[in-house]
Design a protein around this motif. Sequence first.
Motif, short mmCIF file in Angstrom:
data_model
loop_
_atom_site.label_atom_id
_atom_site.label_comp_id
_atom_site.label_asym_id
_atom_site.label_seq_id
_atom_site.Cartn_x
_atom_site.Cartn_y
_atom_site.Cartn_z
N ALA A 407 0.82 -1.21 0.00
CA ALA A 407 0.00 0.00 0.00
C ALA A 407 0.86 1.26 0.00
O ALA A 407 0.43 2.31 -0.50
CB ALA A 407 -0.92 0.00 1.21
N THR A 408 2.05 1.18 0.56
CA THR A 408 2.91 2.36 0.66
C THR A 408 4.20 2.24 -0.13
O THR A 408 4.91 3.23 -0.30
CB THR A 408 3.28 2.63 2.13
OG1 THR A 408 3.91 1.46 2.67
CG2 THR A 408 2.02 2.92 2.96
N ALA A 409 4.53 1.05 -0.62
CA ALA A 409 5.80 0.85 -1.33
C ALA A 409 5.78 1.55 -2.68
O ALA A 409 4.74 1.63 -3.35
CB ALA A 409 6.06 -0.64 -1.52
N ARG A 410 6.91 2.07 -3.07
CA ARG A 410 7.10 2.70 -4.38
C ARG A 410 7.98 1.79 -5.21
O ARG A 410 9.07 1.41 -4.80
CB ARG A 410 7.75 4.07 -4.21
CG ARG A 410 6.92 5.04 -3.39
CD ARG A 410 7.75 6.24 -2.97
NE ARG A 410 8.30 6.93 -4.12
CZ ARG A 410 9.28 7.84 -4.04
NH1 ARG A 410 9.81 8.11 -2.86
NH2 ARG A 410 9.71 8.43 -5.12
N ALA A 411 7.47 1.40 -6.36
CA ALA A 411 8.23 0.48 -7.21
C ALA A 411 8.43 1.12 -8.58
O ALA A 411 7.56 1.86 -9.08
CB ALA A 411 7.49 -0.84 -7.33
N PRO A 412 9.56 0.85 -9.23
CA PRO A 412 10.67 0.03 -8.72
C PRO A 412 11.48 0.78 -7.66
O PRO A 412 11.50 2.00 -7.66
CB PRO A 412 11.52 -0.24 -9.97
CG PRO A 412 11.28 0.97 -10.83
CD PRO A 412 9.85 1.37 -10.60
N ALA A 413 12.15 0.01 -6.81
CA ALA A 413 12.95 0.61 -5.75
C ALA A 413 14.03 -0.38 -5.31
O ALA A 413 13.90 -1.59 -5.49
CB ALA A 413 12.09 1.01 -4.56
N THR A 414 15.10 0.18 -4.74
CA THR A 414 16.19 -0.64 -4.20
C THR A 414 16.24 -0.45 -2.69
O THR A 414 16.31 0.69 -2.20
CB THR A 414 17.54 -0.23 -4.81
OG1 THR A 414 17.50 -0.43 -6.22
CG2 THR A 414 18.68 -1.06 -4.23
N TYR A 415 16.19 -1.55 -1.96
CA TYR A 415 16.29 -1.53 -0.50
C TYR A 415 17.66 -2.11 -0.12
O TYR A 415 18.01 -3.20 -0.54
CB TYR A 415 15.17 -2.35 0.13
CG TYR A 415 13.81 -1.71 -0.05
CD1 TYR A 415 13.30 -0.85 0.93
CD2 TYR A 415 13.05 -1.95 -1.19
CE1 TYR A 415 12.06 -0.26 0.76
CE2 TYR A 415 11.80 -1.36 -1.37
CZ TYR A 415 11.32 -0.51 -0.39
OH TYR A 415 10.09 0.09 -0.55
N SER A 416 18.40 -1.34 0.67
CA SER A 416 19.77 -1.73 1.02
C SER A 416 19.93 -1.84 2.52
O SER A 416 19.44 -1.00 3.28
CB SER A 416 20.78 -0.72 0.47
OG SER A 416 20.69 -0.63 -0.94
N CYS A 417 20.67 -2.88 2.93
CA CYS A 417 21.05 -3.08 4.33
C CYS A 417 22.52 -2.70 4.46
O CYS A 417 23.39 -3.27 3.80
CB CYS A 417 20.84 -4.54 4.73
SG CYS A 417 21.38 -4.95 6.41
N HIS A 418 22.82 -1.71 5.32
CA HIS A 418 24.17 -1.19 5.50
C HIS A 418 24.70 -1.62 6.87
O HIS A 418 24.03 -1.45 7.89
CB HIS A 418 24.19 0.33 5.41
CG HIS A 418 23.55 0.87 4.16
ND1 HIS A 418 24.19 0.92 2.95
CD2 HIS A 418 22.30 1.35 3.94
CE1 HIS A 418 23.39 1.44 2.04
NE2 HIS A 418 22.22 1.70 2.61
N VAL A 419 25.92 -2.16 6.89
CA VAL A 419 26.52 -2.67 8.12
C VAL A 419 27.90 -2.04 8.31
O VAL A 419 28.73 -2.08 7.40
CB VAL A 419 26.64 -4.21 8.08
CG1 VAL A 419 27.29 -4.73 9.36
CG2 VAL A 419 25.26 -4.84 7.88
#
Length: 466
Positions: A407-419
């Motif tokens: 319902a709230t996601a915007r596509a296309p999109a890249t989700y990144s996990c930073h460590v």
Amino acid sequence: MAGVLVLCGALVLCGELLAAAPGERGVHAFSWFFSLPKGPAKAPKPAPPFHRVDIPLGCSYVEEDVRGLLHASGSSSSKHPATLMLRGISIRDDGNLDDVTEYKVPHENPDSSSPIVFEASAHLVSIPHAESLLHADCDGEEVNCEISPYSSQRASEGPCHTSWFMATLRLSSGISIALVLRGPHCGSQEKAEHDATLHPKLRIPMSKEGTLLTTVEFQSSSCNTSLRTHLGGSVTLNCRFALAPSSSLSSLEWRRQHRGSGRSVFRYQVGSTGPAAQPKVHMDVAELLGSGDASLSLQGVSVGDEGTYICLVSTLLHQAQHIIQLHVAEPPRVRVIPAVVSFERDVMTTLTCNIAGYYPLDVSVSWTQKTPEDDAEIPLSNARFSSHRQSQDGTYSITSYLSISSATARAPATYSCHVSHMALAEPISVSAHLKAPGRCQGQRGKFYILPRPPPTSSTHYRDQNL
């Protein structure tokens, strides 16, 4: 007084070995074999000669009896300004030793508030890392110097007492040096008391210039006060010493302290059958007795090897110690799962970032989102985290969860996990790609989260199974 070099010179690094590169050696050998000589052979360049200089160091005299051990810095004992002048130190002359300034001892009669000047002769024992001490100011290094009265039960026995002092030198580069200084011999001191003036503060004979004449009888040093290694690696804890001909080694011990507990890691008593063999600890006893190399090697380092290591070198009269902090650091492995996820409309989907195999505990994890319309990654604050878990090898792991709603996601999109972690040169970033809604395998209303292609070798991502 002899001169003291004040120009900047090359710093001799501890344990550095200079050698020609294999490629260069090959080129030189090829040219020599196939080329005819073009003239008379040149004589090899002679090694730079040695030059003797004096090295004055600003110090503090610590009025505390250390009873055979180095003074513990940070104590509440009173301090008095002092100067340690190392006399006649042999330095390799690289061509910059012509310009010197003369060190002059103040001629006024010292009183109890005047700086105490210790002249230390090194004709019996060489001074380690002398080049580093000489060029410390030019190289931007700080030298912390403390001198303390030294006594031991054996050294104080007899009808008269020789004055002993311990000088502790610490360079900001990590080098530490301990010097045991002997004052006038007992017999000469008794005679000198009738002919010389006693120092107003220490009550021992002074020279005509108002200095205290001492001799270096025992020195020990270490290249590093702090080391870092990774799991399974090997590391050498550096410790060396040298004694005057009248002294001899009695024992060597390495101890480890960590979180309030301590234990002996290695001990050798001169005259014994030798230390028992240990699987992870190596000491070359021949080098110990022959060249004064008391360095300890650890193989297959584990988390349990981390701690404070103390090198204790003892003679019948004296003992010196060096403290080395050993830190273990292991970088994390990072993975975002699942690799492929179908995303139904009006359904919440969760991305999971697994971070594992790191040490020590502190780690930073964050999520970002970026669409083609965004100029930069947008931080996300709705991530959840598991508790830290510790494995049998002592390393830690943690899991972070990011929920995405259709319902709230915007596509296309890249989700990144930073460590981020102290064992990493730069943060690790692992991403998943959210594709725009569309048909896939005949199913309506579905779209997929696909993994980002594996990073190139220039990144720090470690694609390993968790």
